[in-house]
Design a protein around this motif. Structure first.
Motif, PDB file in Angstrom:
ATOM      1  N   ALA A   3      -5.797   5.671 -13.471  1.00 30.39           N
ATOM      2  CA  ALA A   3      -4.543   6.428 -13.526  1.00 30.39           C
ATOM      3  C   ALA A   3      -4.417   7.341 -12.299  1.00 30.39           C
ATOM      4  CB  ALA A   3      -4.477   7.256 -14.805  1.00 30.39           C
ATOM      5  N   TRP A   4      -5.535   7.966 -11.882  1.00 30.53           N
ATOM      6  CA  TRP A   4      -5.502   8.812 -10.683  1.00 30.53           C
ATOM      7  C   TRP A   4      -5.097   7.971  -9.477  1.00 30.53           C
ATOM      8  CZ3 TRP A   4      -7.566   8.572  -5.890  1.00 30.53           C
ATOM      9  CH2 TRP A   4      -7.367   9.685  -5.078  1.00 30.53           C
ATOM     10  N   PHE A   5      -5.698   6.786  -9.348  1.00 27.66           N
ATOM     11  CA  PHE A   5      -5.383   5.924  -8.213  1.00 27.66           C
ATOM     12  C   PHE A   5      -3.924   5.475  -8.239  1.00 27.66           C
ATOM     13  CE2 PHE A   5      -4.888   1.807  -6.194  1.00 27.66           C
ATOM     14  CZ  PHE A   5      -5.239   2.147  -4.904  1.00 27.66           C
ATOM     15  N   ASP A   6      -3.428   5.097  -9.417  1.00 21.76           N
ATOM     16  CA  ASP A   6      -2.026   4.674  -9.522  1.00 21.76           C
ATOM     17  C   ASP A   6      -1.091   5.801  -9.092  1.00 21.76           C
ATOM     18  OD1 ASP A   6      -2.731   2.147 -10.382  1.00 21.76           O
ATOM     19  OD2 ASP A   6      -2.509   2.641 -12.515  1.00 21.76           O
ATOM     20  N   ASP A   7      -1.387   7.026  -9.516  1.00 22.58           N
ATOM     21  CA  ASP A   7      -0.574   8.169  -9.139  1.00 22.58           C
ATOM     22  C   ASP A   7      -0.642   8.402  -7.622  1.00 22.58           C
ATOM     23  OD1 ASP A   7       1.020  10.588  -9.743  1.00 22.58           O
ATOM     24  OD2 ASP A   7      -0.792  11.639  -9.066  1.00 22.58           O
ATOM     25  N   TYR A   8      -1.837   8.333  -7.063  1.00 20.93           N
ATOM     26  CA  TYR A   8      -2.030   8.503  -5.628  1.00 20.93           C
ATOM     27  C   TYR A   8      -1.242   7.438  -4.855  1.00 20.93           C
ATOM     28  CZ  TYR A   8      -4.282   8.749  -1.072  1.00 20.93           C
ATOM     29  OH  TYR A   8      -4.515   8.857   0.274  1.00 20.93           O
ATOM     30  N   LYS A   9      -1.349   6.205  -5.297  1.00 20.91           N
ATOM     31  CA  LYS A   9      -0.658   5.097  -4.632  1.00 20.91           C
ATOM     32  C   LYS A   9       0.857   5.288  -4.681  1.00 20.91           C
ATOM     33  CE  LYS A   9      -0.336   1.046  -6.551  1.00 20.91           C
ATOM     34  NZ  LYS A   9      -0.608  -0.266  -7.134  1.00 20.91           N
ATOM     35  N   ASN A  10       1.376   5.719  -5.823  1.00 21.97           N
ATOM     36  CA  ASN A  10       2.820   5.921  -5.949  1.00 21.97           C
ATOM     37  C   ASN A  10       3.323   7.059  -5.074  1.00 21.97           C
ATOM     38  OD1 ASN A  10       3.165   3.837  -7.783  1.00 21.97           O
ATOM     39  ND2 ASN A  10       2.787   5.157  -9.542  1.00 21.97           N
ATOM     40  N   ARG A  11       2.492   8.077  -4.860  1.00 25.32           N
ATOM     41  CA  ARG A  11       2.915   9.212  -4.046  1.00 25.32           C
ATOM     42  C   ARG A  11       2.733   8.988  -2.551  1.00 25.32           C
ATOM     43  NH1 ARG A  11      -0.357  13.529  -4.909  1.00 25.32           N
ATOM     44  NH2 ARG A  11      -1.753  12.387  -6.260  1.00 25.32           N
ATOM     45  N   HIS A  12       1.743   8.197  -2.141  1.00 20.83           N
ATOM     46  CA  HIS A  12       1.397   8.120  -0.723  1.00 20.83           C
ATOM     47  C   HIS A  12       1.606   6.761  -0.055  1.00 20.83           C
ATOM     48  CE1 HIS A  12      -0.929  11.638  -2.121  1.00 20.83           C
ATOM     49  NE2 HIS A  12      -0.608  12.111  -0.935  1.00 20.83           N
ATOM     50  N   CYS A  13       1.848   5.730  -0.791  1.00 21.01           N
ATOM     51  CA  CYS A  13       1.917   4.389  -0.198  1.00 21.01           C
ATOM     52  C   CYS A  13       3.308   3.798  -0.359  1.00 21.01           C
ATOM     53  CB  CYS A  13       0.889   3.468  -0.850  1.00 21.01           C
ATOM     54  SG  CYS A  13      -0.793   4.084  -0.695  1.00 21.01           S
ATOM     55  N   LYS A  14       3.686   2.986   0.638  1.00 19.30           N
ATOM     56  CA  LYS A  14       4.954   2.270   0.579  1.00 19.30           C
ATOM     57  C   LYS A  14       4.647   0.795   0.378  1.00 19.30           C
ATOM     58  CE  LYS A  14       7.353   5.374   3.638  1.00 19.30           C
ATOM     59  NZ  LYS A  14       7.975   5.558   4.931  1.00 19.30           N
ATOM     60  N   PRO A  15       5.502   0.101  -0.373  1.00 19.95           N
ATOM     61  CA  PRO A  15       5.302  -1.346  -0.516  1.00 19.95           C
ATOM     62  C   PRO A  15       5.359  -2.031   0.841  1.00 19.95           C
ATOM     63  CG  PRO A  15       6.899  -0.557  -2.114  1.00 19.95           C
ATOM     64  CD  PRO A  15       6.599   0.588  -1.184  1.00 19.95           C
ATOM     65  N   ARG A  16       4.676  -3.141   0.981  1.00 17.41           N
ATOM     66  CA  ARG A  16       4.581  -3.871   2.254  1.00 17.41           C
ATOM     67  C   ARG A  16       5.959  -4.234   2.808  1.00 17.41           C
ATOM     68  NH1 ARG A  16       0.929  -6.199   5.381  1.00 17.41           N
ATOM     69  NH2 ARG A  16       1.353  -8.183   6.366  1.00 17.41           N
ATOM     70  N   ALA A  17       6.882  -4.628   1.947  1.00 21.26           N
ATOM     71  CA  ALA A  17       8.217  -5.006   2.409  1.00 21.26           C
ATOM     72  C   ALA A  17       8.901  -3.834   3.091  1.00 21.26           C
ATOM     73  CB  ALA A  17       9.067  -5.499   1.234  1.00 21.26           C
TER      74      ALA A  17
END
Length: 128
Positions: free
Chosen positions: A60-74
């Motif tokens: 859950a921590w990783f999912d939250d981090y990914k949603n806040r800091h990463c953009k989808p490849r497209a």
């Protein structure tokens, strides 16, 4: 345990991940884990000194981090394409102007130089 039991056990992810393995599970070093992740997790005591974390909380921590800091490849590709397009030099807004095309004049000069260099004529010098 039999070989089949070991193979099955190896395929099952443990629910509880010990503190020494948690940074590796998230793909980071121990110091970063301790400063960025650990404060937001529930510590589970194991025995008298052991500490572990719930794997689902780590996920859950990783999912939250990914949603806040990463953009989808497209989105990254679109941003990269837009940036590449913006780097190209713009066409003159003044319209067509009179002048000499540098592209063709450079090509003509190169052709003349090439013809001179490959010419079979011998140049006359003062020493001949």
């Amino acid at each position: 345990m039999t070989t089949t039991s070991l193979e099955t056990f190896a395929k099952i992810l443990p629910r509880v991940i010990r503190i020494r393995d948690a940074p590796f599970y998230l793909g980071m070093d121990k110091n970063r884990f301790n400063t960025e992740v650990r404060p937001s997790l529930t510590e589970i005591k194991i025995g008298t000194q052991g500490i572990a974390f719930d794997r689902l909380e780590l996920d859950a921590w990783f999912d939250d981090y990914k949603n806040r800091h990463c953009k989808p490849r497209a989105q990254k590709q679109q941003l990269q394409e837009k940036t590449t397009w913006q780097r190209k030099s713009p066409v003159s807004s003044k319209g067509a102007t009179a002048g000499t095309s540098t592209k063709s004049s450079k090509a003509d000069a190169f052709a003349k130089a090439l013809a001179q260099a490959t010419s079979k004529k011998r140049k006359v010098t003062l020493h001949d």
